[in-house]
Each structure stands twice: as C-alpha cells, then as structure tokens.
Scaffold this active site. Structure first.
Site, PDB file in Angstrom:
ATOM      1  CB  CYS A  11      -0.864  -0.137   1.360  1.00  0.00           C
ATOM      2  SG  CYS A  11      -1.744  -1.521   1.369  1.00  0.00           S
ATOM      3  N   GLY A  37      -1.684   1.373  -4.772  1.00  0.00           N
ATOM      4  CA  GLY A  37      -2.898   0.813  -4.342  1.00  0.00           C
ATOM      5  C   GLY A  37      -3.906   1.402  -5.001  1.00  0.00           C
ATOM      6  CG  ASN A 111       3.410  -0.532   2.577  1.00  0.00           C
ATOM      7  OD1 ASN A 111       4.406   0.190   2.045  1.00  0.00           O
ATOM      8  ND2 ASN A 111       2.958  -1.523   1.810  1.00  0.00           N
ATOM      9  N   GLY A 112       2.386  -3.528   4.273  1.00  0.00           N
ATOM     10  CA  GLY A 112       2.895  -4.502   4.741  1.00  0.00           C
ATOM     11  C   GLY A 112       1.835  -5.679   5.130  1.00  0.00           C
ATOM     12  CB  CYS A 246      10.724  -5.630  -0.698  1.00  0.00           C
ATOM     13  SG  CYS A 246       9.886  -6.179  -2.028  1.00  0.00           S
ATOM     14  CE1 TYR A 252       4.334  -4.169 -12.226  1.00  0.00           C
ATOM     15  CE2 TYR A 252       3.701  -4.640  -9.822  1.00  0.00           C
ATOM     16  CZ  TYR A 252       3.516  -4.388 -11.080  1.00  0.00           C
ATOM     17  OH  TYR A 252       2.020  -4.037 -11.481  1.00  0.00           O
ATOM     18  CG  ASP A 355       6.948  -7.035 -18.497  1.00  0.00           C
ATOM     19  OD1 ASP A 355       6.834  -5.943 -17.868  1.00  0.00           O
ATOM     20  OD2 ASP A 355       5.792  -7.720 -18.514  1.00  0.00           O
ATOM     21  CG  ASP A 356       7.954  -5.960 -14.009  1.00  0.00           C
ATOM     22  OD1 ASP A 356       7.077  -5.675 -15.051  1.00  0.00           O
ATOM     23  OD2 ASP A 356       7.629  -6.628 -12.899  1.00  0.00           O
ATOM     24  CB  CYS A 392       5.388 -11.904  -1.402  1.00  0.00           C
ATOM     25  SG  CYS A 392       5.934 -10.400  -0.385  1.00  0.00           S
ATOM     26  CB  CYS A 444      13.749  -9.614   1.030  1.00  0.00           C
ATOM     27  SG  CYS A 444      12.375 -10.968   1.245  1.00  0.00           S
ATOM     28  CB  CYS A 447       9.495 -13.757  -4.472  1.00  0.00           C
ATOM     29  SG  CYS A 447      10.411 -12.250  -5.184  1.00  0.00           S
TER      30      CYS A 447
HETATM   31  P1  AMP Z   1       1.384 -12.412 -16.480  1.00  0.00           P
HETATM   32  O1  AMP Z   1       2.152 -12.505 -17.468  1.00  0.00           O
HETATM   33  O2  AMP Z   1      -0.286 -12.537 -16.101  1.00  0.00           O
HETATM   34  O3  AMP Z   1       2.332 -13.186 -15.189  1.00  0.00           O
HETATM   35  O4  AMP Z   1       1.572 -10.763 -15.844  1.00  0.00           O
HETATM   36  C1  AMP Z   1       2.902 -10.138 -15.940  1.00  0.00           C
HETATM   37  C2  AMP Z   1       2.879  -8.758 -15.480  1.00  0.00           C
HETATM   38  O5  AMP Z   1       2.275  -8.588 -14.400  1.00  0.00           O
HETATM   39  C3  AMP Z   1       4.098  -8.171 -15.660  1.00  0.00           C
HETATM   40  O6  AMP Z   1       4.021  -7.275 -16.866  1.00  0.00           O
HETATM   41  C4  AMP Z   1       4.108  -7.147 -14.444  1.00  0.00           C
HETATM   42  O7  AMP Z   1       4.806  -6.109 -14.595  1.00  0.00           O
HETATM   43  C5  AMP Z   1       2.711  -7.461 -14.025  1.00  0.00           C
HETATM   44  N1  AMP Z   1       2.955  -7.632 -12.167  1.00  0.00           N
HETATM   45  C6  AMP Z   1       4.152  -8.132 -11.813  1.00  0.00           C
HETATM   46  N2  AMP Z   1       4.004  -8.255 -10.134  1.00  0.00           N
HETATM   47  C7  AMP Z   1       2.712  -7.774  -9.955  1.00  0.00           C
HETATM   48  C8  AMP Z   1       1.834  -7.859  -8.834  1.00  0.00           C
HETATM   49  N3  AMP Z   1       2.168  -7.975  -7.697  1.00  0.00           N
HETATM   50  N4  AMP Z   1       0.519  -7.349  -9.037  1.00  0.00           N
HETATM   51  C9  AMP Z   1       0.235  -6.918 -10.264  1.00  0.00           C
HETATM   52  N5  AMP Z   1       0.865  -6.920 -11.420  1.00  0.00           N
HETATM   53  C10 AMP Z   1       1.951  -7.466 -11.397  1.00  0.00           C
END
Ligand code: AMP
Length: 472
Positions: A11, A37, A111-112, A246, A252, A355-356, A392, A444, A447
C-alpha cells in the site's frame, strides 16, 4: 462463496504534521502514490482537538473532491492507498482505520503484511478483544489497548515487539504523528520537510509533487514521533537484525522516479536491463518495452545491446475499475483494453520484448499472441528478474506456488507456453549486482529463492486471517 475476503497487501502511506493545508497535501501525496494501491483510499486529519476522516473505494481522484478536502481541517493528517486483488473488499477495511481506545483516539495506516497475524488475532480474541475489521493492521491497536502504558507512545513501543513480518505504520492522534518501520525495513518509508512541516511518504515521488525535501529514510526498526516538542526518534528493538529490503520494490512496485533503499528506482532498472542484455544477448531489430513496467529496463537493454528502442506497445492509462466486460465478444479484451499495438512498427520485425516479471503468465501469453498477430516476425522475451517461484508473505500480491508460472515449469516449458522464440530471465546474481546502496545480503529475495528472512508457521498463510474473519 463469501466474498468478504480482504488480504492486506502493498500500500501507499503519506503523512504530514504542521501545515495548514495538511489534508490537501495528503491528497496530493496519495495521488503520487496511487500505483501502490488502486482499490481504495482514505485520509484522517486533526486540528489538535477533533479528528476527521473520509474514506472510499476507488482511485484518489475519484474518492476526493474540494468539498471533501475542506471537511478535513487541521494541520496534521495521514493518508493511505490500498492495494488488494482478491475478492470484494469492504469500506470498513479501508484505511486509515480510526478507533477510540483506552489511550484516546487514534488512526492507523499500514503498508505490509504481519506473518503472525492469525496467532495474535486468536490470542487477543480469546482474551476479549472485539475486532471491527478483518485487516491485520487493527491488531496493533488491540495490543496498544492492552499495554500497561502512560500514553500512546509508550503503548506503541511496548506493542511493536509482538509483531512479526513486514510493516510500515503511520499513526495519528490529535496530539502526535508516529511513523514506524519494521526491523528489517521490508517496505520503504521516508521522512521529509516542507517549510516547517514534517512529511512522511512511502516513496519520494510524493515529496517531489508537493515540493518537500527528502531528509532521510526512516530506519529499519525506528519509531519517529512528531508532536509539539518537535521530532524524536526511538529504537525500541534490542537485538540487531540485518535488513531485508524488498528487491521487488526496485524491479516493479515503486515508481521509477522515486528513491527507495538509497537509490533511484529508474537507475536500478536501467542497470537490470543492461545486465539482462549481457546475460541473454539476442539478434534482433527492435527493443520493445512493456509499458510502463518494462520501460527503464528496456532502455538499459537497448543501451547495452545497441539495438534501437521503439514503442510497439501503447498503454491506455484510463482504465477504471468497473468497465463492462464483454466476455467472449472480443478476444483478449482484458489485455487489449490496456495495451494496443503499433502494427506499422512491428510488422516483419524481429523484436525483443522487455518486461519486469512474469507472474501467472496469462497476460504475457496473450501479449505474445497479439504481437504475432500484429505482424512481428520473431518475439524474444527478456525479463529483468529471475523466475518467481515462491509467494510473498511480506506484502506483495503474488499467487500461490501452484499458480506461479516459474514454480510450475522449466524455462524451456515456459518458452513453449508463451510461444516466444526465446526467453531469458535475469540471474539472481545478475539482479543483485544491480543494487548498489547496500550489501547484497540486505535485500529480500524470498520470492525467487524461498529463503524467507522472517520465519512463520501456519499463520504465515497471508489469507488465514481473512478466512477466519469471513468464516471461509
Ligand atoms: P502475467 O504474464 O499474467 O504473469 O503478468 C505479468 C505482468 O504483471 C508484468 O507485466 C508485471 O509488470 C505485472 N506484475 C508483476 N507483479 C505484479 C503484482 N504483484 N501485481 C500486479 N501485477 C504484477
């Protein structure tokens, strides 16, 4: 099925003390922290005598307006943006939670995620506590109510030692503002100054918006108090533990224009992208970032690989929570409404999509299909962190191992599932080499590795408390 199921997740927190526009500045602060959030938000303010509150479901800009801000007078305030993705949520769980207890009136924003929430909840209930919400944040208030203490501060300091897990708290009483960060510092929390006012925020991007100067991060295990005596700091925990910042906040969750854990998020992400290009080079014509999450890493990938960066995916930022789903009418609607593709850029090209992270893989799978339909000749996917294999318990919303793609399949299988020409994840060592402010063991990475820095028993199940409260 009971839908009153409200997990506490990551949050945004904002607080201010000593400014005649406190609630308006808190509104702006929450606006900057919206990404932490989107489900609900709230502000509690005080003029030193009375306490005022307003909370609602939805985005900050939708919940608050000028009239509402005017109804929150005083020179001190705290605010909260809430993130929760499972099931319906209730207004009673929206924060800050405001209660009257033995020491007086207090508002709390968290937050947490507390890993011993269920155990504490059971114990407190057996001893007579009556909980108003199914949120783990309320537990601290019940502990404070039971503490044999003279005043809020002593009650708070005595209660914190019972909490295990991840927490940043802002608490407001008519006469003091408290900021608390857990011993491991899982989540970020900053102290800043705006003229004579003290401000607190999860991330520095909120300070930039209101013109506040970041002073320093609230330290892991630190309790700060602002009242008429000024600012004071306490370290109530006797034993020293190493921090567990974290790393996913950098990858992300936080905004790229924020500084957290000692460094600017965008610069860390750029380094992640460069490292990724070194570890997983690819012959291609264009680097395509997934907006906004892959943007900084894609830039780093492009700089390192010398392959030009191009926008091939355009994001629509104006997606409300309640658009009408056409179900089968439009294929891939959920992904398409958020992202459109630039066919003239992609057609016939060998592209690297950066992507991340991949969580469940459902979005990524649809995205690759749409990129191919848009004419991309080859789609190579590069991810700026290792595969997510473990949930997590400290505040980020990841599903169970059964749903995490990285836990279910090997890389080659994921490659096949997503239908990409190649897939490359950043290694754990590579990722850790990109954070420079602290030694690697201070982050950390549970995950990715399953090495949880704060142990937990059955109550570590982050939904256990909600199931109990909601009778599931
Ligand atoms: P998916 O391919 O459905 O696993 O979605 C991947 C996307 O979800 C990536 O573009 C991430 O940026 C995003 N993402 C990563 N972690 C989270 C999270 N905790 N909540 C929402 N989106 C996330």
């Amino acid at each position: 099925m009971n839908l009153d199921f409200t997990p506490k997740e990551c949050c945004g927190l904002f607080g201010i003390w000593g400014h005649n526009q406190a609630s308006y500045l808190t509104y702006l602060g929450l606006y900057a922290l919206q990404h932490r959030g989107e489900e609900a938000c709230g502000i509690v303010s005080s003029d030193g005598k009375e306490v005022f509150q307003y909370k609602g479901m939805g985005l900050v800009g939708d919940v608050f307006n000028g009239e509402i801000i005017k109804s929150l007078p005083g020179d001190r305030a705290i605010g909260h943006t809430r993130y929760s993705t499972t099931g319906a949520s209730l207004l009673k769980n929206v924060q800050p939670i405001l209660v009257n207890y033995s020491q007086g009136t207090i508002a709390i924003a968290h937050n947490g995620n507390l890993v011993n929430a269920l155990a504490l909840h059971n114990k407190l209930e057996k001893e007579g506590s009556i909980f108003q919400t199914s949120s783990d944040s309320e537990i601290l208030i019940h502990l404070m109510a039971r503490a044999k203490a003279k005043g809020h501060l002593e009650a708070l300091l005595k209660s914190l030692r019972f909490l295990e897990g991840a927490y940043c708290f802002l608490l407001l009483t008519p006469s003091a503002l408290f900021a608390v960060r857990d011993q491991r510092g899982f989540r970020p929390l900053w102290l800043g100054k705006l003229d004579k006012a003290y401000v607190f925020s999860s991330e520095t991007c909120a300070f930039d918006l209101i013109g506040a100067e970041p002073l320093r991060e609230v330290e892991p295990g630190e309790v700060m108090v602002v009242d008429e005596k000024g600012l004071r700091s306490f370290k109530p925990f006797r034993e020293r533990v190493i921090p567990s910042f974290c790393i996913f906040e950098h990858i992300y969750f936080s905004r790229p224009d924020s500084k957290i854990f000692g460094e600017t998020v965008h610069l860390v992400r750029e380094r992640l992208g460069r490292k990724l290009a070194q570890e997983h080079p690819v012959e291609a014509e264009l680097i395509i970032p997934v907006p906004d999450s892959g943007a900084s890493a894609a830039l780093g990938f492009s700089q390192e690989s010398k392959i030009p960066l191009e926008y091939g995916i355009i994001r629509n930022h104006y997606i409300g929570r309640t658009f009408i789903q056409p179900f089968q009418l439009i294929r891939d609607f959920r992904v398409k409404i958020k992202f459109n593709l630039l066919k003239d850029v992609l057609k016939g090209k060998r592209i690297v999509v950066v992507d991340d992270s991949i969580v469940r893989g459902t979005t990524s799978q649809i995205r690759v299909r749409n990129l191919r339909e848009a004419g991309a000749k080859e789609v190579h996917l590069r991810i700026s962190c290792p595969p997510h294999k473990f949930p997590c318990f400290y505040g980020i919303d990841f599903p169970t191992r059964k749903e995490l793609l990285g836990a279910r399949f090997k890389i080659k299988e994921i490659e096949k599932f997503l239908n990409v020409d190649s897939l490359g994840y950043l290694s754990l060592e590579g990722m850790l080499s990109c954070v420079k402010a602290y030694p690697q063991e201070n982050y950390c990475v549970a995950c990715f590795t399953g090495n949880y820095p704060v142990k937990f028993g059955r109550e570590g199940d982050k939904f256990a408390l909600e199931r109990k409260c909601c009778g599931e």
